[in-house]
Motif scaffolding. Structure first.
Motif, PDB file in Angstrom:
ATOM      1  N   MET A  34       0.822  -1.202   0.000  1.00  0.00           N
ATOM      2  CA  MET A  34       0.000   0.000   0.000  1.00  0.00           C
ATOM      3  C   MET A  34       0.863   1.262   0.000  1.00  0.00           C
ATOM      4  SD  MET A  34      -3.114  -1.083  -0.092  1.00  0.00           S
ATOM      5  CE  MET A  34      -4.074   0.334   0.369  1.00  0.00           C
ATOM      6  N   LEU A  79       0.187   5.306  -5.530  1.00  0.00           N
ATOM      7  CA  LEU A  79      -0.294   6.492  -4.825  1.00  0.00           C
ATOM      8  C   LEU A  79       0.700   7.616  -5.044  1.00  0.00           C
ATOM      9  CD1 LEU A  79      -2.037   4.326  -3.263  1.00  0.00           C
ATOM     10  CD2 LEU A  79      -1.823   5.826  -1.294  1.00  0.00           C
ATOM     11  N   ASN A 115      -0.293  12.722  -2.034  1.00  0.00           N
ATOM     12  CA  ASN A 115      -1.585  12.188  -1.597  1.00  0.00           C
ATOM     13  C   ASN A 115      -1.416  11.146  -0.517  1.00  0.00           C
ATOM     14  OD1 ASN A 115      -2.889  13.810  -3.423  1.00  0.00           O
ATOM     15  ND2 ASN A 115      -3.010  12.257  -5.023  1.00  0.00           N
ATOM     16  N   ALA A 116      -0.385  10.295  -0.672  1.00  0.00           N
ATOM     17  CA  ALA A 116      -0.148   9.259   0.330  1.00  0.00           C
ATOM     18  C   ALA A 116       0.177   9.875   1.683  1.00  0.00           C
ATOM     19  CB  ALA A 116       0.997   8.351  -0.122  1.00  0.00           C
ATOM     20  N   ARG A 141      -2.946  11.353   3.236  1.00  0.00           N
ATOM     21  CA  ARG A 141      -3.843  10.346   3.804  1.00  0.00           C
ATOM     22  C   ARG A 141      -3.289   9.798   5.096  1.00  0.00           C
ATOM     23  NH1 ARG A 141      -4.921   7.329  -1.956  1.00  0.00           N
ATOM     24  NH2 ARG A 141      -6.237   8.938  -2.846  1.00  0.00           N
ATOM     25  N   GLN A 158     -10.120   0.635   5.889  1.00  0.00           N
ATOM     26  CA  GLN A 158      -9.284   1.706   5.381  1.00  0.00           C
ATOM     27  C   GLN A 158      -8.560   1.295   4.102  1.00  0.00           C
ATOM     28  OE1 GLN A 158      -6.143   3.084   8.041  1.00  0.00           O
ATOM     29  NE2 GLN A 158      -6.595   5.177   7.443  1.00  0.00           N
ATOM     30  N   ARG A 159      -8.039   0.077   4.080  1.00  0.00           N
ATOM     31  CA  ARG A 159      -7.345  -0.403   2.896  1.00  0.00           C
ATOM     32  C   ARG A 159      -8.292  -0.533   1.704  1.00  0.00           C
ATOM     33  NH1 ARG A 159      -3.635  -4.852   6.128  1.00  0.00           N
ATOM     34  NH2 ARG A 159      -1.856  -3.474   6.475  1.00  0.00           N
ATOM     35  N   THR A 161     -10.918   1.236   1.180  1.00  0.00           N
ATOM     36  CA  THR A 161     -11.210   2.609   0.742  1.00  0.00           C
ATOM     37  C   THR A 161     -10.065   3.169  -0.097  1.00  0.00           C
ATOM     38  OG1 THR A 161     -12.557   3.005   2.720  1.00  0.00           O
ATOM     39  CG2 THR A 161     -11.775   4.935   1.519  1.00  0.00           C
ATOM     40  N   GLN A 162      -8.845   2.939   0.342  1.00  0.00           N
ATOM     41  CA  GLN A 162      -7.682   3.442  -0.387  1.00  0.00           C
ATOM     42  C   GLN A 162      -7.569   2.814  -1.774  1.00  0.00           C
ATOM     43  OE1 GLN A 162      -4.780   2.444   2.543  1.00  0.00           O
ATOM     44  NE2 GLN A 162      -4.836   4.449   3.536  1.00  0.00           N
ATOM     45  N   ILE A 191      -7.848   4.505  -6.006  1.00  0.00           N
ATOM     46  CA  ILE A 191      -6.727   4.517  -6.962  1.00  0.00           C
ATOM     47  C   ILE A 191      -7.256   4.399  -8.386  1.00  0.00           C
ATOM     48  CG2 ILE A 191      -4.661   3.291  -7.735  1.00  0.00           C
ATOM     49  CD1 ILE A 191      -4.246   2.466  -4.800  1.00  0.00           C
ATOM     50  N   GLY A 239      -2.040   5.136   8.849  1.00  0.00           N
ATOM     51  CA  GLY A 239      -2.674   5.338   7.553  1.00  0.00           C
ATOM     52  C   GLY A 239      -2.886   4.069   6.787  1.00  0.00           C
ATOM     53  N   PHE A 240      -1.894   3.148   6.759  1.00  0.00           N
ATOM     54  CA  PHE A 240      -2.013   1.979   5.929  1.00  0.00           C
ATOM     55  C   PHE A 240      -2.339   0.740   6.732  1.00  0.00           C
ATOM     56  CE2 PHE A 240       0.768   4.625   3.227  1.00  0.00           C
ATOM     57  CZ  PHE A 240      -0.126   4.771   2.199  1.00  0.00           C
TER      58      PHE A 240
END
Length: 276
Positions: free
Chosen positions: A84, A111, A115-116, A119, A150-151, A153-154, A158, A249-250
């Motif tokens: 990720m 990503l 942006n990464a 987030r 969360q993953r 959603t990420q 993309i 975040g990840f």
């Protein structure tokens, strides 16, 4: 006699387990299933052809007369975190050389760095604020559930694939709905594993299918130094990437053990013989 049958049963079970052990590098050529669909669900593949220890990935390579396919499964939390953070780069060198700068490379998920970081920062800050206000310790199940959401959603957000080496593609980024026929989809299954499927048309690699014999390939987990540094700063501030992952975040991973690996690319090379 009973002892003999017990031994025979134990031997058969042991032989079956041994027979099912996957090689570290795929050495067999495979014809892609006629029903293959690039949807991130991994339903049409009959298991995986290899399990690479260096990258901690299960993977399968296959082809038909139009496309080359890659299917990947990652179950380790730290491995998924690394995917990720920097994506998976897959390189094909049709000359059979172990040189990524002379091959065709597709990177996904991709990503943008800004942006990464945003987030990561947003999620880490929100979680730190909640923890500071409520002081409620989450259970492991709650953290895992939040990380999975969360993953997902990420990955859904993309919309681009990073490419290089293709003469017919002038841009380094193409839409996931591109006109070149490159298809890449990554999804999280309900057990928290990352499933990735990729298809690359031979026509955009400027190769004649009738003349293909073998080529070299590389699978690389890129990692991201700047994301790794951000994660460590966030963790030092009381939130960020801690065990269980949903606080960062990840998601996933013990930072004290995984931060170095997150910042360094891991890869391996193999050789694929074309299946006609």
């Amino acid at each position: 006699m009973k002892l003999f049958y017990a031994f025979l049963s134990f031997y058969c079970i042991g032989f079956h387990v041994y027979a099912q052990k996957l090689p570290d590098i795929q050495t067999t050529r495979l014809a892609a299933p006629s029903s293959v669909r690039i949807d991130g669900k991994n339903q049409e593949w009959d298991g995986f052809a290899a399990e690479n220890k260096r990258t901690d990935l299960l993977y399968t390579l296959a082809n038909d007369d139009k496309n080359f396919y890659l299917a990947i499964k990652a179950t380790n939390n730290e491995t998924i975190t690394k995917i990720m953070a920097g994506g998976i780069s897959f390189t094909i060198n049709t000359k059979g050389k172990k040189k990524d700068d002379e091959g065709f490379t597709v990177t996904y998920p991709f990503l943008a760095r800004a942006n990464a970081a945003n987030r990561l920062g947003g999620a880490g800050g929100q979680n730190r604020q909640r923890i500071g206000q409520n002081r409620v310790e989450q259970t492991q199940a709650q953290r895992d559930s939040m990380a999975l959401v969360q993953r997902k959603t990420q990955l859904a957000a993309i919309k681009e694939i990073k490419v290089s080496g293709f003469k017919s593609i002038s841009d380094s980024l193409v839409s996931i709905y591109n006109e070149y026929g490159i298809k890449a989809v990554g999804k999280m299954d309900e057990k928290g594993a990352y499933i990735y499927e990729l298809a690359i048309p031979f026509i955009i690699m400027d190769v004649d299918v009738s003349e293909i014999k073998a080529f070299a390939y590389q699978i690389k987990l890129n990692g991201r130094p700047e994301i790794g540094n951000f994660a460590m700063r966030a963790n030092a501030g009381g939130g960020g990437f801690r065990s269980g992952g949903a606080r960062g975040g990840f998601g996933g991973g013990n930072v004290n053990l995984a931060r170095q690996d997150l910042m360094v690319a891991t890869d391996f090379w193999g050789k694929y013989v074309f299946q006609k």
